[in-house]
Design a protein around this motif. Sequence first.
Motif, PDB file in Angstrom:
ATOM      1  N   UNK A  44       0.711  -1.511   0.276  1.00  0.00           N
ATOM      2  CA  UNK A  44       0.032  -0.258  -0.145  1.00  0.00           C
ATOM      3  C   UNK A  44       1.070   1.303  -0.358  1.00  0.00           C
ATOM      4  N   UNK A  45       1.074   2.276  -0.911  1.00  0.00           N
ATOM      5  CA  UNK A  45       1.394   3.439  -0.912  1.00  0.00           C
ATOM      6  C   UNK A  45       0.807   4.195   0.707  1.00  0.00           C
ATOM      7  N   UNK A  46       0.978   5.333   0.815  1.00  0.00           N
ATOM      8  CA  UNK A  46       0.750   5.989   1.956  1.00  0.00           C
ATOM      9  C   UNK A  46       1.432   7.571   2.315  1.00  0.00           C
ATOM     10  N   UNK A  47       1.419   7.931   3.007  1.00  0.00           N
ATOM     11  CA  UNK A  47       1.607   9.893   3.113  1.00  0.00           C
ATOM     12  C   UNK A  47       1.408  10.113   4.428  1.00  0.00           C
ATOM     13  N   UNK A  48       2.956  10.457   4.758  1.00  0.00           N
ATOM     14  CA  UNK A  48       2.757  10.750   6.214  1.00  0.00           C
ATOM     15  C   UNK A  48       3.185  12.168   6.332  1.00  0.00           C
ATOM     16  N   UNK A  49       2.378  12.762   6.024  1.00  0.00           N
ATOM     17  CA  UNK A  49       2.679  14.436   5.760  1.00  0.00           C
ATOM     18  C   UNK A  49       3.037  14.461   4.235  1.00  0.00           C
ATOM     19  N   UNK A  50       4.192  15.021   3.919  1.00  0.00           N
ATOM     20  CA  UNK A  50       4.829  15.364   2.843  1.00  0.00           C
ATOM     21  C   UNK A  50       5.206  13.556   2.439  1.00  0.00           C
ATOM     22  N   UNK A 109       6.479  10.304   1.844  1.00  0.00           N
ATOM     23  CA  UNK A 109       5.331   9.348   0.536  1.00  0.00           C
ATOM     24  C   UNK A 109       6.373   8.030   1.292  1.00  0.00           C
ATOM     25  N   UNK A 110       5.051   7.333   1.346  1.00  0.00           N
ATOM     26  CA  UNK A 110       6.056   5.597   1.690  1.00  0.00           C
ATOM     27  C   UNK A 110       5.531   4.597   1.146  1.00  0.00           C
ATOM     28  N   UNK A 111       5.941   3.165   1.282  1.00  0.00           N
ATOM     29  CA  UNK A 111       5.387   2.136   1.576  1.00  0.00           C
ATOM     30  C   UNK A 111       5.100   0.847   2.374  1.00  0.00           C
ATOM     31  N   UNK A 112       4.319   0.862   2.424  1.00  0.00           N
ATOM     32  CA  UNK A 112       3.874  -0.325   3.752  1.00  0.00           C
ATOM     33  C   UNK A 112       3.904  -1.280   3.151  1.00  0.00           C
ATOM     34  N   UNK A 113       4.299  -2.567   3.794  1.00  0.00           N
ATOM     35  CA  UNK A 113       4.333  -4.558   3.683  1.00  0.00           C
ATOM     36  C   UNK A 113       4.649  -4.657   4.431  1.00  0.00           C
ATOM     37  N   UNK A 114       3.364  -5.537   4.338  1.00  0.00           N
ATOM     38  CA  UNK A 114       2.697  -6.704   5.610  1.00  0.00           C
ATOM     39  C   UNK A 114       3.140  -8.117   5.182  1.00  0.00           C
ATOM     40  N   UNK A 115       4.046  -8.792   5.535  1.00  0.00           N
ATOM     41  CA  UNK A 115       4.070 -10.303   5.501  1.00  0.00           C
ATOM     42  C   UNK A 115       4.775 -10.946   6.189  1.00  0.00           C
ATOM     43  N   UNK A 124      10.339   6.737   1.011  1.00  0.00           N
ATOM     44  CA  UNK A 124      10.475   6.611  -0.265  1.00  0.00           C
ATOM     45  C   UNK A 124      11.767   8.202  -0.627  1.00  0.00           C
ATOM     46  N   UNK A 125      11.419   8.495   0.217  1.00  0.00           N
ATOM     47  CA  UNK A 125      12.128   9.848   0.565  1.00  0.00           C
ATOM     48  C   UNK A 125      13.283   9.762   0.657  1.00  0.00           C
ATOM     49  N   UNK A 126      13.843   8.742   2.254  1.00  0.00           N
ATOM     50  CA  UNK A 126      15.464   9.044   2.434  1.00  0.00           C
ATOM     51  C   UNK A 126      15.546   6.977   2.233  1.00  0.00           C
ATOM     52  N   UNK A 127      14.900   6.992   1.564  1.00  0.00           N
ATOM     53  CA  UNK A 127      14.409   5.187   0.518  1.00  0.00           C
ATOM     54  C   UNK A 127      15.657   4.604   2.042  1.00  0.00           C
ATOM     55  N   UNK A 128      14.740   4.607   3.184  1.00  0.00           N
ATOM     56  CA  UNK A 128      14.926   3.609   4.954  1.00  0.00           C
ATOM     57  C   UNK A 128      13.434   2.672   4.650  1.00  0.00           C
ATOM     58  N   UNK A 129      14.372   1.713   5.806  1.00  0.00           N
ATOM     59  CA  UNK A 129      13.379   0.564   5.974  1.00  0.00           C
ATOM     60  C   UNK A 129      13.360   0.164   7.705  1.00  0.00           C
ATOM     61  N   UNK A 130      12.233  -0.023   8.059  1.00  0.00           N
ATOM     62  CA  UNK A 130      11.718   0.199   9.619  1.00  0.00           C
ATOM     63  C   UNK A 130      10.473  -0.819   9.588  1.00  0.00           C
TER      64      UNK A 130
END
Length: 81
Positions: free
Chosen positions: A41-47, A49-55, A68-74
Amino acid sequence: MFEEMNEKISIIGLYKNCKFIPKMFFLKNRNMPVEEITLINNIKDGLTKKRQYSVTSGNNVYRLIFNRDDESWSLTGVYMG
């Protein structure tokens, strides 16, 4: 039981048909194989952009977020089944 988290993680995956497919993530020095992707799922947190995966891995469902802005995973949550 669902547990909220906020852990920086590393991911191994591949691109297939122009889409990223996570295959394994690393949590506290443990290799966690991705058995199934249940949601993308693509989501926005303020400005931001993030992509959410449920695995799934083992009996648990993990919520992974790619910033997607700083290319980090959490890892932001786990449902322990």
